[in-house]
Design a protein around this motif. Sequence first.
Motif, PDB file in Angstrom:
ATOM      1  N   ASN A   1       0.822  -1.210   0.000  1.00  9.22           N
ATOM      2  CA  ASN A   1       0.000   0.000   0.000  1.00  9.22           C
ATOM      3  C   ASN A   1       0.864   1.272   0.000  1.00  9.22           C
ATOM      4  OD1 ASN A   1      -2.186  -1.682   0.122  1.00  9.22           O
ATOM      5  ND2 ASN A   1      -2.460  -1.493   2.342  1.00  9.22           N
TER       6      ASN A   1
ATOM      7  N   LEU B   1       2.220   1.794  -3.494  1.00 16.38           N
ATOM      8  CA  LEU B   1       1.155   2.277  -4.385  1.00 16.38           C
ATOM      9  C   LEU B   1       0.851   3.757  -4.115  1.00 16.38           C
ATOM     10  CD1 LEU B   1      -1.342  -0.734  -4.392  1.00 16.38           C
ATOM     11  CD2 LEU B   1       0.191  -0.006  -6.221  1.00 16.38           C
ATOM     12  N   LEU B   2       0.842   4.142  -2.843  1.00 16.17           N
ATOM     13  CA  LEU B   2       0.565   5.528  -2.506  1.00 16.17           C
ATOM     14  C   LEU B   2       1.659   6.467  -3.065  1.00 16.17           C
ATOM     15  CD1 LEU B   2      -1.108   7.638  -0.989  1.00 16.17           C
ATOM     16  CD2 LEU B   2       0.232   7.135   1.049  1.00 16.17           C
TER      17      LEU B   2
ATOM     18  N   GLY C   1       3.601   5.863  -5.569  1.00 16.17           N
ATOM     19  CA  GLY C   1       3.508   5.865  -7.030  1.00 16.17           C
ATOM     20  C   GLY C   1       2.415   6.781  -7.532  1.00 16.17           C
ATOM     21  N   VAL C   2       1.265   6.776  -6.859  1.00 16.03           N
ATOM     22  CA  VAL C   2       0.175   7.662  -7.284  1.00 16.03           C
ATOM     23  C   VAL C   2       0.555   9.128  -7.100  1.00 16.03           C
ATOM     24  CG1 VAL C   2      -2.206   8.354  -6.750  1.00 16.03           C
ATOM     25  CG2 VAL C   2      -1.618   5.935  -6.897  1.00 16.03           C
ATOM     26  N   VAL C   3       1.196   9.444  -5.960  1.00 15.59           N
ATOM     27  CA  VAL C   3       1.612  10.827  -5.716  1.00 15.59           C
ATOM     28  C   VAL C   3       2.619  11.280  -6.760  1.00 15.59           C
ATOM     29  CG1 VAL C   3       2.798  12.333  -4.091  1.00 15.59           C
ATOM     30  CG2 VAL C   3       1.097  10.717  -3.260  1.00 15.59           C
TER      31      VAL C   3
ATOM     32  N   LEU D   1       2.995  10.124  -9.799  1.00 12.01           N
ATOM     33  CA  LEU D   1       2.304  10.281 -11.082  1.00 12.01           C
ATOM     34  C   LEU D   1       1.533  11.593 -11.132  1.00 12.01           C
ATOM     35  CD1 LEU D   1       1.497   9.061 -13.798  1.00 12.01           C
ATOM     36  CD2 LEU D   1      -0.402   7.915 -12.646  1.00 12.01           C
ATOM     37  N   LEU D   2       0.853  11.942 -10.042  1.00 11.96           N
ATOM     38  CA  LEU D   2       0.118  13.210 -10.018  1.00 11.96           C
ATOM     39  C   LEU D   2       1.060  14.401 -10.156  1.00 11.96           C
ATOM     40  CD1 LEU D   2      -2.508  12.513  -7.206  1.00 11.96           C
ATOM     41  CD2 LEU D   2      -2.902  12.562  -9.671  1.00 11.96           C
TER      42      LEU D   2
END
Length: 845
Positions: A431, A434-435, A437-439, A441-442
Amino acid sequence: MSKFHTAITQWGLISGIRQAHSDMIVVNGPRSPFSPEARKGQLVVVVEAEGDVSRGRQACTTVAETICEAFYADGSTSITSSLRHALKAANAALYQHNFHAPPHKRARVGATCAVVHGSDLYLTQVPPAQAFFAHTSKLRALPVPTSWTNGVDTSAIDRQGALGTSLGSEPEFSRSVLKPGDTLVICASNLARLLGREQAEQLICYSDGPTIAEHLYNLCRAASLPEAHAIVIEAVPGPAPDDRDSSFTPAAVVDRSKQVVERWNGLLGRGVGRQHEPVPVAPQLPPVAAAAPVAAPAAPSPQEPRPAPVMDMIPVADDVPLPPSAFIGEGEYGGFVRPPAVPRRNQPVDLSDNHGTPVDFAAIPRKPSAPPPTVGERLTMPVRTAFVSLMSGAANVPRRTARPAEGVPAAGLRLKGLSYRKQRPRLPWLNIFLLFGVVALLIVVGMQQNRRRDQTTVDAALNKVQTAVAAARRASDANSAQSQLVAAEAALKDDVEVLVQTGMITTTKPLIWSRYRQVLSSYDEAMAAINRIGFVDELETVATLPGGQGLISRIVIGTATISDTEPPLFFLDRSSGVLFQRGQPGPILRPDQEAGSFVTKSVREVLWRAENQDVIALDRGDPTFPIYHVYLRAGDTWLSNQLNQTEHMQPSEGDLPMAAFGGHLYMWDKEAKQLWKYASGMYADLPTAWITNAGNVALDQVVDVQIDGSVYLLNRDGSVLVFEAGALTKQFPPPALAVPIGNVNRFVVTYDEYAEDGITLKRPGFIYMLDLRNERVLQLSKVDGSLVQQIQARIRGPLNQMTDLAVDEASRTLYLANGSRVLRTKLPEPPQPAAGATTTATPEP
């Protein structure tokens, strides 16, 4: 409470226009008592470019911003160390700027930094700089200006350490105690040269700040300085008007700090109550029987000494819970009672036997309920909580390091696969990854969107300028072309310059920066073609007044007697009335010199007499008898004569416009509106009136005269009147320019050059008009007065002291008198008109 506060008055001059706030002065005042400005004091930065001010304006802005940012960002508690680091950072930034900039955009900058910290004044200077400090009615100048030392420049060696010269610039530090009534004046070095010692002491030591600032501005106006700035810092007795009712005054800050310390002491178990609350003291009870009732303690009288402060109390033991029977009928059940602290001072020592004394719990005062937290306490609660947690953690370090012995479970009770240790939950690594990676990407998507938006904004602004420039080139008439140029200039200032200042157009973006430079180059080319502007890039100094002091008012170019040699050059120092010739070791004519039958006065005018291939000099008497004397040089001697009737010509206190042609001498009389002619060889005779028919033209604005066979009269508005045989034949109106003519008082008319047959015109002559305010030379046609070109430098500043000009058409050379120097440059070729634009036909040079 501070004994004084500072009052600041400042102004600046930009191209002779007064500004309430100068861009060469930066004042950083404390926003609040807890800001970095309050910790390091109030900073005032005054910068100055050496030489051309307009050339170094961007460099001055960079130096001032870097000093302010580096001073408050420096972690040192020493103000002197922070100033040294700030100046070092500013010098490195300016040196980097000069290293990459072309030679005509490099600048050397001087700086003066003043820090007011409490009652101390710290002053740091890097030349060129000037400051005056009046302390207890005594004035000190840092450095001493040349006006105090009879023209001797004592800071010439120190100017080699200006910012941007090298990486080893060393500032000068000064420190003084600031008292009420003291005054600090920081100004430009060119303004300091206008102040004498007595005048400066009378002004700065005995005047208030606004009066000093206004007087300095009046000095600049009287000296016609185009660029200057000054700031006056005055220590006014009493607190500042805005801080008298503020809750952030030093006294209020000290009071709040004491309250916070008392509250932290209570949280850490080092005291109880507040400083302003009385601390109850246990009464001294005599030993009584166990069954005797205990009376309540009497209230302390006003004469009794006040209990000692909380910090002087003897610490007590930890809280101990009392049995429930102790609270029958009193207090709260299950609570804790802590005996009051006993004052440390004057504590009696009980050496008797210890007898048990019954405790009356009703007599023990109860701690009053705490008042609700204030706004300040709510705001500082996170800080206090973090501090308490840190101190608690530090106190529990020994407890955590001493690990207790692990218990061994009883035999037979441990089951297979079970553990009696405390199990921690496993970290959710998936988790977490993933967190992150999302940050990430944003963030990447947001940066791409910002770049696209910035690129679109930049393209729109640059396309707007390009569209206006293209429309100006395609315009069918001059008015349309000018309107499109105005639109392109407005787009550059309103749209493109804002993007440059915000960092959207910068050198770190090579593609955008390259296109920005192309747009600027295209705009400059279009403006030069439409407005007929010819730029001069190289200005060579060919002559200078001795010592570099004085002002050259006239230059005269003679005729070279030997081919392929430079023509003789004569220049007149108006301030001293001395005439010089290039190549001669000293003056050729000066005041109080015997010349012929007269003793010369200050030389007022100089002309070239082609008939005897030598120079003519003229002086004039005082206004009571303002008659002219003329001196004709013949080899090493001077022939003198007196020009009769000149004592009646006006203006009597100034100079008369004059010219020499064919051996004759012509002088303009403003009052009679007549051109008087002194015949060759008969200068002592009365002159004759030359103008016989002026038509209906007014002749009250004539400022100069030139003759090439025809007589040309220059009016103050730039118009030219042409006379032949005493009658008016032509009248040229002022040329219509995008920037109107400002101040015109001098022009030159060159001769037409014919072929050997004397009939065929080989090269026409031109009219060259000197526009002082706009720092340019206007070249006009002698045929119809149309504009051939505007001759000027690419940037304003190098020609800001022009007084006279001379033109050598044979070598296509332009000579300009600029301050104490004579400059020489090649005449530029007239620019070609823009495609599609209609212009008045002018003869080709």
